[in-house]
Design a protein around this motif. Structure first.
Motif, mmCIF file in Angstrom:
data_model
loop_
_atom_site.group_PDB
_atom_site.id
_atom_site.type_symbol
_atom_site.label_atom_id
_atom_site.label_comp_id
_atom_site.label_asym_id
_atom_site.label_seq_id
_atom_site.Cartn_x
_atom_site.Cartn_y
_atom_site.Cartn_z
ATOM 1 N N MET A 1 1.046 -1.316 0.555
ATOM 2 C CA MET A 1 0.152 0.224 0.412
ATOM 3 C C MET A 1 0.816 1.609 -0.172
ATOM 4 O O MET A 1 0.747 1.911 -1.352
ATOM 5 C CB MET A 1 -0.841 -0.029 1.245
ATOM 6 N N ILE A 2 2.237 1.165 1.049
ATOM 7 C CA ILE A 2 2.825 1.726 0.999
ATOM 8 C C ILE A 2 3.329 2.558 -0.529
ATOM 9 O O ILE A 2 3.285 3.617 -0.889
ATOM 10 C CB ILE A 2 3.872 2.104 2.071
ATOM 11 N N ILE B 1 -13.565 10.230 3.522
ATOM 12 C CA ILE B 1 -12.781 9.791 3.064
ATOM 13 C C ILE B 1 -14.415 9.311 1.536
ATOM 14 O O ILE B 1 -14.049 10.055 0.642
ATOM 15 C CB ILE B 1 -12.497 8.122 2.690
ATOM 16 N N ALA C 1 -4.991 5.764 -5.227
ATOM 17 C CA ALA C 1 -3.506 4.682 -3.986
ATOM 18 C C ALA C 1 -5.205 4.322 -3.316
ATOM 19 O O ALA C 1 -5.500 2.959 -2.558
ATOM 20 C CB ALA C 1 -2.684 4.568 -3.922
ATOM 21 N N GLN C 2 -5.735 5.114 -3.055
ATOM 22 C CA GLN C 2 -7.350 4.892 -2.341
ATOM 23 C C GLN C 2 -8.127 3.543 -1.985
ATOM 24 O O GLN C 2 -8.433 3.819 -3.820
ATOM 25 C CB GLN C 2 -7.762 6.137 -1.829
ATOM 26 N N THR C 3 -8.476 2.725 -1.690
ATOM 27 C CA THR C 3 -9.364 1.122 -1.827
ATOM 28 C C THR C 3 -9.985 1.668 -0.499
ATOM 29 O O THR C 3 -9.994 2.801 0.638
ATOM 30 C CB THR C 3 -8.683 0.480 -2.702
ATOM 31 N N GLY C 4 -10.919 0.278 -0.342
ATOM 32 C CA GLY C 4 -12.037 -0.040 0.707
ATOM 33 C C GLY C 4 -12.936 0.371 1.025
ATOM 34 O O GLY C 4 -13.363 0.819 -0.365
ATOM 35 N N PRO C 5 -14.316 -0.063 1.943
ATOM 36 C CA PRO C 5 -15.071 0.555 2.003
ATOM 37 C C PRO C 5 -15.638 2.100 2.067
ATOM 38 O O PRO C 5 -17.004 1.700 0.829
ATOM 39 C CB PRO C 5 -14.979 -0.617 3.306
ATOM 40 N N LYS D 1 2.324 1.748 -3.103
ATOM 41 C CA LYS D 1 1.820 2.131 -4.289
ATOM 42 C C LYS D 1 1.428 3.786 -4.363
ATOM 43 O O LYS D 1 1.630 4.759 -5.050
ATOM 44 C CB LYS D 1 0.464 1.115 -3.983
ATOM 45 N N SER D 2 1.305 4.383 -3.076
ATOM 46 C CA SER D 2 0.984 5.395 -2.574
ATOM 47 C C SER D 2 2.132 6.390 -3.366
ATOM 48 O O SER D 2 1.670 7.775 -3.249
ATOM 49 C CB SER D 2 0.542 5.615 -0.999
ATOM 50 N N TYR E 1 -14.808 11.034 -1.846
ATOM 51 C CA TYR E 1 -14.770 11.064 -3.068
ATOM 52 C C TYR E 1 -15.812 10.525 -3.666
ATOM 53 O O TYR E 1 -16.178 10.367 -4.870
ATOM 54 C CB TYR E 1 -13.923 9.546 -2.861
ATOM 55 N N GLY F 1 0.532 7.965 -5.921
ATOM 56 C CA GLY F 1 0.430 9.125 -5.107
ATOM 57 C C GLY F 1 -0.888 8.637 -4.263
ATOM 58 O O GLY F 1 -2.285 7.472 -5.161
ATOM 59 N N PRO F 2 -1.392 9.042 -3.210
ATOM 60 C CA PRO F 2 -2.682 8.412 -2.642
ATOM 61 C C PRO F 2 -3.595 8.398 -2.605
ATOM 62 O O PRO F 2 -4.616 7.645 -2.511
ATOM 63 C CB PRO F 2 -2.521 9.490 -1.092
ATOM 64 N N GLU F 3 -4.315 9.769 -3.467
ATOM 65 C CA GLU F 3 -5.726 9.340 -3.981
ATOM 66 C C GLU F 3 -5.670 8.185 -5.161
ATOM 67 O O GLU F 3 -6.579 8.408 -4.923
ATOM 68 C CB GLU F 3 -5.419 11.443 -5.059
ATOM 69 N N ARG G 1 -15.358 2.916 -1.781
ATOM 70 C CA ARG G 1 -16.493 2.562 -3.084
ATOM 71 C C ARG G 1 -17.935 3.383 -1.931
ATOM 72 O O ARG G 1 -18.753 2.656 -3.269
ATOM 73 C CB ARG G 1 -16.225 1.152 -2.298
#
Lengths: 258, 258
Positions: free
Chosen positions: A204-205, A253, A216-220, A207-208, A257, A212-214, A223
């Protein structure tokens, strides 16, 4: 060659003094409230001595680096006695240049290495960003040369910019680490091995940092999966503070998004 | 040799299908609501075909892997028609085994790779932890063999343990990344370069993973430096939500260490 004295022998001095000592900025003195700590650092240096008082009027040094906790800077500045034409700097991310104003000398500056230091872990200064600030052109020139002697990553910023950067660093480093602590606690409470999360954290780090963190963001929360968010909140309800952290970050988050 | 069909062609299938295809678990079919997506994945496989319906009654496959967003699992399970003696698994961190109950077959299970996947970035499955769950001993055996064919890091967990792990992963990965996003935004708003934080981020994560997050914690909240915390809160006051995040995490760190 410039000669340097350190006031403080904590984590920053522990790494910065030996790095400088290998360049044209040789370290000659180390002062610490605890002389044993100063002696331990002096052992790592070529020709430095332990200094037991803040009276540097006979010091051979040109540059005096205050590397102490933020709340100890003021009392050092009030007590210290410097030779003529000395340069006095601090290494704090959050203290303004004016924290050294009481010294009433022209040669004040800031020399801030942006890195997390611990005595047990070696740091390669070549990649550590160093942020220099001074309102005196001569002092600025010396500090830039000192920074460039140990790092390829040297920049000039104002006190206000440095403060913003320090707050960004708290999010990026201190808070990130605290998220890992909470993850570790949840794993432990459920008899799961924290090691199982490490490949995820490393990826994750990477990738971020690379995309870039924007992106790279995933998760519930990313979404907008409110069913999962509700179930997680239910799971966390036995720890009010942890649930609160889950909620405010998830909300942030979602707002970002959606 | 076992034969495998994928339902879904998103990020998980994109990496998992080619990894399995190099082992004794060859992929024969890929179904996606969007046949073009299925075709793109099939192009990466040796002998697989695009499947355009969920009627697998004539399928050569033994194992059917549902790799779709959580909220699409139910409708897939309701629609899918499986051959005799099929094994049906999902790959979700948060859905219980019972999410497959509607299929009304004995061979249901979970096959959860704990990693963050994106199509653009290659993943080495050997280090990805895979969590297997089944209440059927024969199915469990097949799933463990399939996991071990691609990873050295295979474990059996219950639905409840997997749920806890998924929540820990949200803190360790999604929330950590969001802290980096906030840091990036603060840097940008102050015309500072996010790259300057990257050595700090890399070092902090290395340290946290090697000595553990509890030992690795630093920063104003860890030190109980309320003066800095107040100044940071003042700096952040133009963004209420961000200030709230700073406050709740700092408070949690203070309560943890002081």
């Amino acid at each position: 060659m410039k000669l340097v004295s350190f006031i403080g022998s904590g984590n920053v001095a522990w790494h910065l003094a030996p790095a400088l000592d290998n360049t044209d900025f040789a370290v000659r003195e180390v002062y610490s409230r605890n002389p044993a700590h100063a002696a331990a650092l002096v052992d790592k240096l070529y020709e430095a001595d332990v200094k037991t008082s803040l009276d540097f009027s006979d010091s051979p040094s040109n540059i005096f680096i205050i590397a102490v906790p933020d709340d100890a800077i003021q009392s050092i500045v009030q007590e210290i006695i410097l030779p003529d034409e000395a340069i006095l700097v601090h290494t704090s991310g959050s203290q303004p240049l004016s924290a050294l104003g009481y010294a009433a000398i022209p040669g004040i500056g800031v020399f801030y290495p942006l890195q997390t230091f611990s005595k047990s872990k070696k740091v390669d200064f070549a990649d550590v960003p160093i942020f220099v600030e001074s309102e005196n052109p001569g002092t600025e020139k010396v500090l830039l040369a000192m920074a460039k002697a140990i790092s390829k990553n040297v920049h000039q910023v104002t006190s206000q910019e440095r403060k913003a950067m320090h707050i960004a660093a708290v999010f990026a480093s201190n808070f990130t680490n605290h998220m890992l602590l909470i993850a570790q606690q949840i794993m432990k409470e459920n008899n799961l091995n924290f090691d199982w999360l490490k490949p995820l954290i490393a990826e994750m780090i990477n990738k971020s940092i690379s995309i870039g963190p924007e992106q790279a963001q995933t998760g519930p929360a990313r979404r907008g999966d409110f069913e999962i968010l509700d179930r997680h909140m239910e799971f966390l309800q036995n720890d009010e503070q942890r649930a609160e952290i889950y909620k405010v970050i998830s909300q942030h988050i979602i707002d970002r998004y959606h």
